[in-house]
Scaffold this active site. Structure first.
Site, PDB file in Angstrom:
ATOM      1  N   ARG A  50       0.688  -1.375   0.006  1.00  0.00           N
ATOM      2  CA  ARG A  50      -0.052  -0.055  -0.165  1.00  0.00           C
ATOM      3  C   ARG A  50       0.701   1.326  -0.038  1.00  0.00           C
ATOM      4  O   ARG A  50       0.317   2.165  -0.660  1.00  0.00           O
ATOM      5  CB  ARG A  50      -0.946  -0.044   1.222  1.00  0.00           C
ATOM      6  CG  ARG A  50      -2.110   1.063   1.110  1.00  0.00           C
ATOM      7  CD  ARG A  50      -3.052   0.997   2.184  1.00  0.00           C
ATOM      8  NE  ARG A  50      -2.243   1.318   3.497  1.00  0.00           N
ATOM      9  CZ  ARG A  50      -3.185   1.075   4.633  1.00  0.00           C
ATOM     10  NH1 ARG A  50      -4.518   0.683   4.501  1.00  0.00           N
ATOM     11  NH2 ARG A  50      -2.552   1.110   5.637  1.00  0.00           N
ATOM     12  N   ARG A 103       9.800  18.165  -9.449  1.00  0.00           N
ATOM     13  CA  ARG A 103      10.970  18.015 -10.212  1.00  0.00           C
ATOM     14  C   ARG A 103      12.444  18.516  -9.467  1.00  0.00           C
ATOM     15  O   ARG A 103      13.396  18.384 -10.028  1.00  0.00           O
ATOM     16  CB  ARG A 103      10.816  18.506 -11.716  1.00  0.00           C
ATOM     17  CG  ARG A 103       9.881  17.566 -12.419  1.00  0.00           C
ATOM     18  CD  ARG A 103       9.550  18.359 -14.089  1.00  0.00           C
ATOM     19  NE  ARG A 103       9.045  19.645 -13.958  1.00  0.00           N
ATOM     20  CZ  ARG A 103       8.715  20.288 -14.769  1.00  0.00           C
ATOM     21  NH1 ARG A 103       8.635  19.970 -16.067  1.00  0.00           N
ATOM     22  NH2 ARG A 103       8.284  21.532 -14.695  1.00  0.00           N
ATOM     23  N   LYS A 149      -2.445   6.834   1.128  1.00  0.00           N
ATOM     24  CA  LYS A 149      -2.198   7.182   2.537  1.00  0.00           C
ATOM     25  C   LYS A 149      -1.184   8.246   2.406  1.00  0.00           C
ATOM     26  O   LYS A 149       0.031   7.909   2.721  1.00  0.00           O
ATOM     27  CB  LYS A 149      -1.695   5.976   3.284  1.00  0.00           C
ATOM     28  CG  LYS A 149      -1.910   6.103   4.666  1.00  0.00           C
ATOM     29  CD  LYS A 149      -2.126   4.992   5.521  1.00  0.00           C
ATOM     30  CE  LYS A 149      -1.708   4.996   6.968  1.00  0.00           C
ATOM     31  NZ  LYS A 149      -2.839   5.651   7.608  1.00  0.00           N
ATOM     32  N   GLU A 182     -15.980   6.853   6.304  1.00  0.00           N
ATOM     33  CA  GLU A 182     -15.104   6.058   7.198  1.00  0.00           C
ATOM     34  C   GLU A 182     -14.901   6.948   8.675  1.00  0.00           C
ATOM     35  O   GLU A 182     -15.413   8.137   8.490  1.00  0.00           O
ATOM     36  CB  GLU A 182     -13.676   5.856   6.779  1.00  0.00           C
ATOM     37  CG  GLU A 182     -12.914   6.892   6.088  1.00  0.00           C
ATOM     38  CD  GLU A 182     -11.786   7.017   5.567  1.00  0.00           C
ATOM     39  OE1 GLU A 182     -10.950   5.797   5.896  1.00  0.00           O
ATOM     40  OE2 GLU A 182     -11.227   7.564   4.856  1.00  0.00           O
TER      41      GLU A 182
END
Ligand code: PMP
Length: 288
Positions: A50, A103, A149, A182
């Site tokens: 993940r 960059r 995340k 959630e």
């Protein structure tokens, strides 16, 4: 405490990052929260996968292979003589200038902190948590996928602040379409008439504890439905609980003043809590 920082193990006092690190300047980075139980790291591979998927989405190249990353986590635990721990790996965009442009950033910064951290909610696993549905909405996937995340947890922190002011132990987010999403740091489940219902994983983080709990539910023969939920489903549920690496499996017994079920952690939630504990104690990557 010994910290892994960019390939070295250094004492906590020496574990410093630059003020030009874009993780700090812009929340430009990713992280994981992992637990070790009784000398084994729980679902290490899933967490590393993940972490790399989050990094890939943000176009950050982690400067270690997955195998090297896993070994760095295990070595951090060894250096700190830990068997039971909460582990926080972080990968930031790296050091750049004051502009946004990735960059201009050098190599990503990588650090790993491991510390002892027992049951996050203390006696609330017995009593049940009070939750508040908050007005702030979960980041829509069109703007910033909640599946990443990332170090930008401001959306979650706003939810937590609102729950704190309103006397909640945890916040419950809706998405911009009015579906339950959630908690501020955990996935949510409802139990109605003996079946588990949980939102699809498009408006929330694809929790690893969620995955484990669904496996436990399957092994217990409890039916699971993934579907959209509204606040009607929360208030009228027989049982509600949340899952997360830090929170583990935590019962919710009150939402916005409504008593859930009979106000006690329910029987299926208790079975899942016990089943989760059993799984965490019998599998995992050995540290030593
Ligand atoms: N949602 C959010 C927003 C989280 O921060 C977490 C904790 N990582 C979770 C859900 C639960 O995920 P996991 O079970 O993988 O820890």
């Amino acid at each position: 405490m010994i910290i892994y920082l960019n390939g070295e193990f250094v004492p906590k006092e020496e574990a410093k990052v630059s003020v030009f690190d874009h993780g700090l300047l812009y929340g430009d980075g990713v992280f994981e929260g992992i637990r070790a139980y009784d000398g084994r790291v729980f679902r290490l591979e899933e967490h590393i996968d993940r972490l790399y998927d989050s990094a890939k989405t943000l176009d950050i190249q982690v400067p270690l292979t997955k195998e090297e990353f896993a070994e760095a986590i295990l070595e951090t635990l060894r250096k700190n003589n830990l068997r039971d721990a909460y582990i926080r790996p972080v990968v930031t965009r790296g050091v750049g200038d004051l502009g946004l442009d990735p960059r201009k950033c050098g190599t990503p910064t990588v650090f790993i902190v491991a510390t002892e951290w027992g049951a996050m909610y203390g006696d609330l696993y017995e009593k049940g948590l009070t939750a508040i549905t908050v007005s702030v909405r979960r980041n829509p996937a069109e703007a910033m996928p909640p599946n990443v995340k990332s170090l930008n947890y401001l959306n979650n922190i706003l939810a937590k602040i609102e729950a704190n002011y309103k006397g909640g132990d945890e916040a419950i987010f809706f998405d911009t379409r009015g579906n339950v999403a959630e908690g501020s740091g955990d996935n949510i489940f409802v139990i109605k008439n003996g079946a588990i219902i949980t939102p699809y994983t498009l408006n929330n983080l694809r929790g690893i504890t969620r995955h484990v709990v669904l496996e436990v539910a399957a092994s217990l023969g409890v039916q699971v439905n993934e579907q959209n939920l509204g606040y009607f489903d929360l208030y009228s549920a027989d049982e509600v609980f949340v899952t997360g690496t830090a929170a583990e499996v935590a019962p919710i017994t009150k939402i916005d003043g409504r008593i859930i079920g009979n106000g006690q952690p329910g029987p299926i939630t208790r079975q899942l809590m016990a089943g989760f504990t059993t799984v965490t104690r019998k599998e995992g990557t050995p540290i030593y």
